[in-house]
Design a protein around this motif. Structure first.
Motif, PDB file in Angstrom:
ATOM      1  N   TYR A  67     -40.982  15.858  36.096  1.00 10.59           N
ATOM      2  CA  TYR A  67     -41.628  14.945  35.145  1.00 10.59           C
ATOM      3  C   TYR A  67     -40.697  14.386  34.078  1.00 10.59           C
ATOM      4  N   LEU A  68     -39.470  14.892  33.976  1.00  9.00           N
ATOM      5  CA  LEU A  68     -38.571  14.323  32.978  1.00  9.00           C
ATOM      6  C   LEU A  68     -37.145  14.246  33.490  1.00  9.00           C
ATOM      7  N   VAL A  69     -36.381  13.383  32.856  1.00  9.32           N
ATOM      8  CA  VAL A  69     -34.941  13.258  33.095  1.00  9.32           C
ATOM      9  C   VAL A  69     -34.235  13.672  31.815  1.00  9.32           C
ATOM     10  N   GLY A  70     -33.350  14.662  31.910  1.00  9.29           N
ATOM     11  CA  GLY A  70     -32.646  15.143  30.733  1.00  9.29           C
ATOM     12  C   GLY A  70     -32.837  16.632  30.565  1.00  9.29           C
ATOM     13  N   ILE A  71     -32.336  17.139  29.461  1.00  9.67           N
ATOM     14  CA  ILE A  71     -32.463  18.559  29.128  1.00  9.67           C
ATOM     15  C   ILE A  71     -33.645  18.724  28.196  1.00  9.67           C
ATOM     16  N   ASN A  72     -34.530  19.658  28.510  1.00  7.73           N
ATOM     17  CA  ASN A  72     -35.778  19.777  27.767  1.00  7.73           C
ATOM     18  C   ASN A  72     -35.675  20.756  26.603  1.00  7.73           C
ATOM     19  N   GLN A  73     -34.609  20.677  25.880  1.00  6.50           N
ATOM     20  CA  GLN A  73     -34.467  21.421  24.631  1.00  6.50           C
ATOM     21  C   GLN A  73     -33.394  20.720  23.805  1.00  6.50           C
ATOM     22  N   ASN A  74     -33.851  19.894  22.867  1.00 10.06           N
ATOM     23  CA  ASN A  74     -32.928  19.047  22.122  1.00 10.06           C
ATOM     24  C   ASN A  74     -33.170  19.163  20.627  1.00 10.06           C
ATOM     25  N   PRO A  75     -32.119  19.005  19.832  1.00  8.76           N
ATOM     26  CA  PRO A  75     -32.278  19.082  18.376  1.00  8.76           C
ATOM     27  C   PRO A  75     -32.877  17.799  17.812  1.00  8.76           C
ATOM     28  N   ILE A  76     -33.590  17.934  16.715  1.00  9.81           N
ATOM     29  CA  ILE A  76     -34.072  16.773  15.962  1.00  9.81           C
ATOM     30  C   ILE A  76     -33.011  16.454  14.916  1.00  9.81           C
ATOM     31  N   LEU A  77     -32.278  15.382  15.150  1.00 16.44           N
ATOM     32  CA  LEU A  77     -31.127  15.058  14.310  1.00 16.44           C
ATOM     33  C   LEU A  77     -31.438  14.000  13.248  1.00 16.44           C
ATOM     34  N   ASP A  78     -32.591  13.356  13.366  1.00 18.37           N
ATOM     35  CA  ASP A  78     -32.961  12.316  12.410  1.00 18.37           C
ATOM     36  C   ASP A  78     -33.793  12.937  11.295  1.00 18.37           C
ATOM     37  N   TYR A  79     -33.158  13.210  10.166  1.00 18.37           N
ATOM     38  CA  TYR A  79     -33.885  13.757   9.023  1.00 18.37           C
ATOM     39  C   TYR A  79     -33.262  13.248   7.735  1.00 18.37           C
ATOM     40  N   GLN A  80     -34.099  13.198   6.681  1.00 15.82           N
ATOM     41  CA  GLN A  80     -33.676  12.722   5.371  1.00 15.82           C
ATOM     42  C   GLN A  80     -34.263  13.621   4.295  1.00 15.82           C
ATOM     43  N   PHE A  81     -33.501  13.795   3.218  1.00 15.00           N
ATOM     44  CA  PHE A  81     -33.988  14.579   2.091  1.00 15.00           C
ATOM     45  C   PHE A  81     -34.778  13.690   1.137  1.00 15.00           C
ATOM     46  N   SER A  82     -35.815  14.269   0.546  1.00 10.23           N
ATOM     47  CA  SER A  82     -36.592  13.520  -0.441  1.00 10.23           C
ATOM     48  C   SER A  82     -35.714  13.180  -1.641  1.00 10.23           C
ATOM     49  N   PHE A  83     -36.094  12.108  -2.321  1.00 10.39           N
ATOM     50  CA  PHE A  83     -35.284  11.620  -3.442  1.00 10.39           C
ATOM     51  C   PHE A  83     -36.180  11.381  -4.660  1.00 10.39           C
ATOM     52  N   ASN A  84     -35.794  12.010  -5.780  1.00  9.67           N
ATOM     53  CA  ASN A  84     -36.466  11.775  -7.055  1.00  9.67           C
ATOM     54  C   ASN A  84     -37.953  12.117  -6.999  1.00  9.67           C
ATOM     55  N   THR A  85     -38.279  13.213  -6.328  1.00  8.05           N
ATOM     56  CA  THR A  85     -39.658  13.677  -6.260  1.00  8.05           C
ATOM     57  C   THR A  85     -39.797  15.015  -6.976  1.00  8.05           C
ATOM     58  N   THR A  86     -41.008  15.312  -7.449  1.00 14.18           N
ATOM     59  CA  THR A  86     -41.222  16.567  -8.169  1.00 14.18           C
ATOM     60  C   THR A  86     -41.187  17.770  -7.227  1.00 14.18           C
ATOM     61  N   VAL A  87     -41.492  17.523  -5.953  1.00 10.51           N
ATOM     62  CA  VAL A  87     -41.437  18.567  -4.930  1.00 10.51           C
ATOM     63  C   VAL A  87     -40.422  18.154  -3.873  1.00 10.51           C
ATOM     64  N   ASN A  88     -39.484  19.022  -3.596  1.00 11.38           N
ATOM     65  CA  ASN A  88     -38.479  18.711  -2.580  1.00 11.38           C
ATOM     66  C   ASN A  88     -39.062  18.850  -1.174  1.00 11.38           C
ATOM     67  N   TYR A  89     -38.637  17.978  -0.290  1.00 11.05           N
ATOM     68  CA  TYR A  89     -39.013  18.101   1.115  1.00 11.05           C
ATOM     69  C   TYR A  89     -37.986  17.380   1.969  1.00 11.05           C
ATOM     70  N   VAL A  90     -38.018  17.691   3.268  1.00 11.60           N
ATOM     71  CA  VAL A  90     -37.144  17.040   4.247  1.00 11.60           C
ATOM     72  C   VAL A  90     -38.038  16.309   5.245  1.00 11.60           C
ATOM     73  N   HIS A  91     -37.743  15.044   5.433  1.00 14.49           N
ATOM     74  CA  HIS A  91     -38.536  14.219   6.350  1.00 14.49           C
ATOM     75  C   HIS A  91     -37.827  14.130   7.694  1.00 14.49           C
ATOM     76  N   TYR A  92     -38.537  14.510   8.772  1.00  7.82           N
ATOM     77  CA  TYR A  92     -37.987  14.512  10.125  1.00  7.82           C
ATOM     78  C   TYR A  92     -38.660  13.428  10.953  1.00  7.82           C
ATOM     79  N   ASN A  93     -37.895  12.843  11.870  1.00  6.37           N
ATOM     80  CA  ASN A  93     -38.419  11.784  12.725  1.00  6.37           C
ATOM     81  C   ASN A  93     -37.866  11.952  14.140  1.00  6.37           C
ATOM     82  N   LEU A  94     -38.745  11.769  15.130  1.00  2.00           N
ATOM     83  CA  LEU A  94     -38.364  11.909  16.535  1.00  2.00           C
ATOM     84  C   LEU A  94     -39.056  10.817  17.339  1.00  2.00           C
ATOM     85  N   LYS A  95     -38.307  10.207  18.271  1.00  2.00           N
ATOM     86  CA  LYS A  95     -38.876   9.188  19.143  1.00  2.00           C
ATOM     87  C   LYS A  95     -38.610   9.549  20.600  1.00  2.00           C
TER      88      LYS A  95
END
Length: 421
Positions: free
Chosen positions: A93-121
């Motif tokens: 059902y798939l082409v590729g390796i079925n265990q990959n890192p999520i490399l698209d992430y950004q740190f929150s900026f100028n917020t009262t609570v810190n967080y990291v935003h992750y994105n996967l497509k």
């Protein structure tokens, strides 16, 4: 009130028999994960569904309320129509390796609570999909796939059939003003279906709800190249009411519906004005997102990384608690779940139901739902009112599996609005 309540319970019991439990569910399994969104790329209000062998992609995003990034990985699992792992291998059902890192992430900026935003497509340069059907994305830390932090479902469609649907006022006079009756026809001019009763299974969903979905619907009539689903009471949904809205795009001033705003480090706290039942009011149309939400701010900041997390306090006054069940906040803001995260607690001192949700700045829709103790399905009509003319989205999924197939193909999907053409 007793007669109204009894009628609703009877209706729920009648239709709950055709609902079906599923193995995999959308789940957030880490207390630090918030604002999980899964949809077609570039369309935040869409269902998590793409067409096979096209440029369309599924987009998954989430926030981790942590100061540092984590080594998140993902895997994709193909499932049958009941969301259990299918009997086909990853190599099929798939082409590729079925265990990959999520490399698209950004740190929150100028917020009262810190967080990291992750994105996967998906698909991406590491993985592509060969088959239609149901899939889940499993996200986990490091290589520990047995302990996921979240699970999200999505679908891949090969459009082989045409679905023509009609949403009507319910034919039963007792519920004529409260229900929506669904009729539809599946046309398969260029697809071979030799045994429709066994090979074809259809599911229907109202908005993004899972608790009231109807599964494994079989055709009432079989015609040449057509399957007709023209029932009277088997495919009926509570019409409900238009969704309430919540505007959290700013905390600098009080918009409509906000009673008070205070800051108690590290969160802003927004007290909403007390809600009231709408079941005794006339129907009034208003545009809504049918329970979805979008992440936005009024200050022209990047909502992914600069939107704040705020504590939102909901209040629903009631002299006495409702007997025989619980009140839930239903919508995308609670991941459409009827669980402890969405259940309101009755406060006898203030004679009201209360619930506090941690939400990212944005524009939200929600309803209050009542779930009887003995059922898994909720009713919104008990509090919000239910009207056959309410605007709702319906999703139709057509699964196919013949005697030689090893998995359920998703050969058709269609979205139909009860009001809009």
């Amino acid at each position: 009130m007793f007669n109204k309540f009894t009628t609703i319970l009877i209706l729920i019991a009648c239709f709950s028999q055709i609902s079906k439990a599923q193995s995999y569910q959308n789940q957030i399994l880490s207390s630090s994960i918030e604002t999980v969104m899964c949809h077609k790329e570039g369309w935040p209000l869409s269902y998590p569904m793409i067409n096979l062998n096209t440029d369309e992609r599924i987009e998954l995003s989430f926030d981790d309320l942590a100061k540092d990034s984590k080594n998140y990985y993902y895997s994709v699992i193909h499932c049958n129509r009941d969301w259990e792992p299918s009997n086909i291998s990853e190599q099929e059902y798939l082409v590729g390796i079925n265990q990959n890192p999520i490399l698209d992430y950004q740190f929150s900026f100028n917020t009262t609570v810190n967080y990291v935003h992750y994105n996967l497509k998906i698909p991406n340069e590491d993985i592509s999909l060969n088959y239609s059907g149901n899939y889940i994305i499993k996200v986990y830390e490091d290589f520990n796939s047995d302990e996921p932090v979240l699970i999200q479902k999505f679908m891949v469609v090969e459009q082989r059939v045409q679905i023509d649907a009609e949403i009507r006022y319910a034919m039963n006079s007792a519920v004529l003003r409260e229900q929506q009756d669904i009729n539809f026809t599946i046309r398969y001019n260029n697809f071979n279906i030799s045994n429709p009763l066994d090979e074809v299974k259809v599911s229907v969903f109202q908005n993004h709800r899972m608790d009231n979905a109807i599964y494994d619907i079989k055709p009432q009539f079989i015609k040449p190249q057509e399957l007709v689903y023209n029932y009277n009471r088997e495919i009926v949904f509570e019409g409900g009411n238009e969704f309430r809205w919540l505007d959290l795009r700013t905390y600098d001033f009080k918009v409509e519906g906000i009673y008070d705003i205070q800051f108690h480090e590290p969160f802003y706290h927004l007290d909403l004005k007390p809600s009231s039942p709408r079941n005794n009011k006339s129907y009034f149309f208003q545009n809504d997102f049918n329970g979805r939400y979008v992440i936005e701010t009024r200050e022209n900041r990047d909502p992914d990384t600069e939107a704040e997390y705020v504590m939102v306090h909901f209040y629903f006054p009631k002299t006495e608690p409702y007997p025989g069940g619980d009140i839930f906040i239903l919508g995308g803001l609670t991941n459409w779940k009827l669980n402890n995260n969405s259940k309101m607690k009755y406060n006898p001192d203030f004679k009201r139901y209360e619930k506090t949700l941690l939400l990212k700045q944005g524009f939200y829709n929600y309803l209050y739902a009542f779930k009887p103790n003995q059922l898994d399905k909720a009713t919104v009509g008990f509090i919000e009112g239910s009207y056959s003319q309410t605007e709702n989205d319906y999703l139709f999924l057509v699964y196919y599996r013949n005697i030689s197939d090893h998995y359920d193909r998703l050969i058709g999907a269609a979205q139909k609005n009860s009001v809009k053409p």
